[in-house]
Scaffold this active site. Structure first.
Site, PDB file in Angstrom:
ATOM      1  N   HIS A  23       5.398  18.692 -20.587  1.00  0.00           N
ATOM      2  CA  HIS A  23       5.206  17.429 -19.871  1.00  0.00           C
ATOM      3  C   HIS A  23       6.475  16.599 -20.071  1.00  0.00           C
ATOM      4  O   HIS A  23       7.110  16.683 -21.120  1.00  0.00           O
ATOM      5  CB  HIS A  23       3.999  16.719 -20.500  1.00  0.00           C
ATOM      6  CG  HIS A  23       3.519  15.504 -19.783  1.00  0.00           C
ATOM      7  ND1 HIS A  23       4.167  14.293 -19.858  1.00  0.00           N
ATOM      8  CD2 HIS A  23       2.436  15.301 -18.978  1.00  0.00           C
ATOM      9  CE1 HIS A  23       3.498  13.401 -19.141  1.00  0.00           C
ATOM     10  NE2 HIS A  23       2.450  13.986 -18.589  1.00  0.00           N
TER      11      HIS A  23
ATOM     12  N   ASP B 250       2.478  18.942 -29.225  1.00  0.00           N
ATOM     13  CA  ASP B 250       1.866  18.019 -28.275  1.00  0.00           C
ATOM     14  C   ASP B 250       0.453  18.535 -27.991  1.00  0.00           C
ATOM     15  O   ASP B 250       0.267  19.532 -27.282  1.00  0.00           O
ATOM     16  CB  ASP B 250       2.725  17.983 -26.997  1.00  0.00           C
ATOM     17  CG  ASP B 250       2.099  17.124 -25.907  1.00  0.00           C
ATOM     18  OD1 ASP B 250       0.937  16.719 -26.053  1.00  0.00           O
ATOM     19  OD2 ASP B 250       2.784  16.868 -24.900  1.00  0.00           O
TER      20      ASP B 250
ATOM     21  N   GLN C 296      -3.418  18.162 -24.440  1.00  0.00           N
ATOM     22  CA  GLN C 296      -4.349  18.978 -23.649  1.00  0.00           C
ATOM     23  C   GLN C 296      -5.139  19.980 -24.487  1.00  0.00           C
ATOM     24  O   GLN C 296      -5.960  20.710 -23.943  1.00  0.00           O
ATOM     25  CB  GLN C 296      -3.577  19.728 -22.550  1.00  0.00           C
ATOM     26  CG  GLN C 296      -2.898  18.813 -21.545  1.00  0.00           C
ATOM     27  CD  GLN C 296      -3.875  18.071 -20.637  1.00  0.00           C
ATOM     28  OE1 GLN C 296      -5.027  18.471 -20.483  1.00  0.00           O
ATOM     29  NE2 GLN C 296      -3.420  16.988 -20.041  1.00  0.00           N
TER      30      GLN C 296
ATOM     31  N   LYS D  51      -7.866  11.183 -23.156  1.00  0.00           N
ATOM     32  CA  LYS D  51      -8.184  12.544 -22.686  1.00  0.00           C
ATOM     33  C   LYS D  51      -9.348  13.144 -23.486  1.00  0.00           C
ATOM     34  O   LYS D  51      -9.769  14.260 -23.228  1.00  0.00           O
ATOM     35  CB  LYS D  51      -6.939  13.432 -22.774  1.00  0.00           C
ATOM     36  CG  LYS D  51      -5.834  12.982 -21.794  1.00  0.00           C
ATOM     37  CD  LYS D  51      -4.658  13.905 -21.826  1.00  0.00           C
ATOM     38  CE  LYS D  51      -3.394  13.321 -21.242  1.00  0.00           C
ATOM     39  NZ  LYS D  51      -3.395  13.181 -19.781  1.00  0.00           N
TER      40      LYS D  51
ATOM     41  N   CYS E 211       3.917  15.697 -13.782  1.00  0.00           N
ATOM     42  CA  CYS E 211       4.928  15.320 -14.808  1.00  0.00           C
ATOM     43  C   CYS E 211       5.507  16.560 -15.482  1.00  0.00           C
ATOM     44  O   CYS E 211       5.787  16.556 -16.691  1.00  0.00           O
ATOM     45  CB  CYS E 211       4.350  14.380 -15.856  1.00  0.00           C
ATOM     46  SG  CYS E 211       3.865  12.804 -15.199  1.00  0.00           S
TER      47      CYS E 211
HETATM   48  C1  LIG Z   1       0.705  17.818 -22.386  1.00  0.00           C
HETATM   49  C2  LIG Z   1       0.837  16.337 -22.202  1.00  0.00           C
HETATM   50  N1  LIG Z   1       1.720  15.653 -22.935  1.00  0.00           N
HETATM   51  C3  LIG Z   1       1.868  14.331 -22.825  1.00  0.00           C
HETATM   52  C4  LIG Z   1       1.123  13.602 -21.932  1.00  0.00           C
HETATM   53  C5  LIG Z   1       1.297  12.115 -21.849  1.00  0.00           C
HETATM   54  O1  LIG Z   1       0.108  11.488 -22.261  1.00  0.00           O
HETATM   55  P1  LIG Z   1      -0.079   9.921 -22.154  1.00  0.00           P
HETATM   56  O2  LIG Z   1       0.235   9.547 -20.745  1.00  0.00           O
HETATM   57  O3  LIG Z   1      -1.508   9.709 -22.514  1.00  0.00           O
HETATM   58  O4  LIG Z   1       0.869   9.293 -23.118  1.00  0.00           O
HETATM   59  C6  LIG Z   1       0.194  14.266 -21.126  1.00  0.00           C
HETATM   60  C7  LIG Z   1      -0.579  13.530 -20.104  1.00  0.00           C
HETATM   61  O5  LIG Z   1      -1.028  14.067 -19.133  1.00  0.00           O
HETATM   62  C8  LIG Z   1       0.044  15.660 -21.272  1.00  0.00           C
HETATM   63  O6  LIG Z   1      -0.845  16.333 -20.534  1.00  0.00           O
END
Ligand SMILES: Cc1ncc(COP(=O)(O)O)c(C=O)c1O
Length: 403
Positions: free
Chosen positions: A118, A197, A200, A223, A361
């Protein structure tokens, strides 16, 4: 097995009509809906408990502080960490930025990410490399979306400082073998710091940060059925001292004079200012909700939905499905051949179906596949096979209309 019909009653929004149809919410990878316990908890907090935390002697402040610290314990138990290793943030993005901004490296240092990250797990590291004249290196993936793990040996060297890797791809749902990767990388160079990270993965599987042996683990509350603007940064106890503060202010100090400030040790060092108190309490309520159902039972239900939906989608010849296998969280990304994902998403919305369309993203991943975007259906504990049947029926209708 979880009782989905009973669970659905806990989510008021699922009663909503969208464009004269019952809402079918398949955009859980973007954010999940909130159960009544979380919603009511926020109302209760503002109706009965609202006060600023940590600095008051009066009853409301002490009660709010106690609830906030109880939430820290709920989070640490949830991922098998210690309370002193949990920092509350505004989300995954914030957590990663705190780490990337708080680590200083010598010129020419290298940071490894993967092709499927992401943007939130690329850009903070890219800035860090710009600051240090460093280099971002990328673990490639295979056509089926799996990571080329064996390429790590070539990428890791004595200049590598950080490996920042997603546990589960938000676009493809692919699960990376992070435990094995961490073990392997630490064997090559034990000084490399590893950030996982978990944005997900936390909604879909049991997380044990001790077992993973990562240095940082990050995720977002929204999430996992908790309010937006909440997140977690786990920092392994012996790594906490390596991270500089990038934000300071109230709540982070032992004493302040104009000449010198002494900061507290532990997580509050990184929690400057008044936090999102009701959001953090809501995160504890969401975790209690997940625990009451059992994450393994939730995962089993979601996997069944994944298998069911993917089999049905594979029966539609007009589709291109990415990562078309089942070693995944409950996420399916696909395209209708020769059609723009937005057009398909817009037609599905006319029937009350919420899917995500676009690059999610993950533009470098889109570049790998040579596409602009995908249609992503991501399932949560309240989704059903009946909803998938309806989605398939309307998707077929949309394809006919577009062709
Ligand atoms: C794998 C991953 N990393 C980071 C993020 C960013 O999360 P946030 O917008 O809640 O900070 C997301 C959001 O979709 C994500 O799916």
């Amino acid at each position: 097995m979880i009782d989905v019909e009973k669970i659905r009653k806990e989510f008021p929004i699922l009663n909503r009509q969208v464009n004269k149809s019952s809402l079918v919410y398949f955009d859980n990878g973007a954010t999940t809906q909130k159960p009544r316990g979380v919603i009511n908890g926020i109302v209760k907090y503002y109706s009965e408990q609202n006060a600023n935390i940590h600095r008051g002697v009066h009853t409301l402040s002490r009660e709010a502080t106690e609830l906030y610290e109880k939430a820290r314990k709920a989070v640490s138990d949830f991922i098998n960490a210690n309370d002193s290793e949990i920092i509350f943030t505004s989300g995954t993005t914030d957590s990663i930025n705190i780490v990337a901004n708080g680590l200083n490296f010598p010129t020419g240092s290298e940071i490894i990410v993967s092709q499927m990250e992401h943007h939130s797990n690329i850009l903070p590291w890219q800035l860090s490399c710009e600051r240090n004249n460093g280099k971002l290196r990328v673990i490639p993936i295979n056509q089926d979306g799996t990571l080329q793990v064996d390429r790590l040996k070539e990428l890791v060297n004595d200049k590598t400082r950080v490996l920042a890797l997603t546990h589960v791809s938000n676009t493809l749902g692919v699960i990376n073998p992070v435990k094995e990767i961490i073990k392997e990388v630490k064997k090559i160079n034990p000084n490399i710091l590893i950030l996982i990270d978990g944005a997900q993965s936390v909604p879909h599987m049991k997380i044990d940060v001790k077992d993973l042996d990562c240095d940082f683990f990050v995720f977002s509350g929204h999430k996992i059925y908790a309010p937006t603007g909440t997140g977690v940064l786990f920092i392994k106890e012996n790594v906490l001292g390596k991270l500089q503060m990038s934000k300071t202010g109230g709540g982070t100090i032992k004493s302040v004079t104009f000449e010198k400030t002494e900061y507290v040790d532990g997580p509050m060092r990184f929690e400057a200012g008044t936090p999102n108190i009701e959001g953090v309490l809501g995160m504890a309520d969401a975790i209690n909700f997940i625990n009451s159902l059992g994450i393994k039972e939730i995962a089993a239900h979601e996997h069944e939905l994944l298998c069911y939906a993917q089999t049905m989608l594979n029966g539609i010849s007009e589709l291109e499905i990415y990562a078309n296998h089942l070693n995944k969280a409950s996420v399916i990304s696909f395209n209708v051949k020769n059609q723009h994902p937005f057009d398909v998403g817009t037609l599905l919305d006319k029937y009350g179906i919420a899917v995500r369309t676009g690059h999610h993203c993950t533009q470098p991943l889109m570049q790998f596949y040579g596409i602009q975007g995908t249609i992503r259906a991501s399932f949560a504990l309240y989704n059903t096979k009946e909803e998938i049947d309806y989605f398939i029926e309307k998707l077929k209708k949309a394809i006919t209309m577009l062709n």
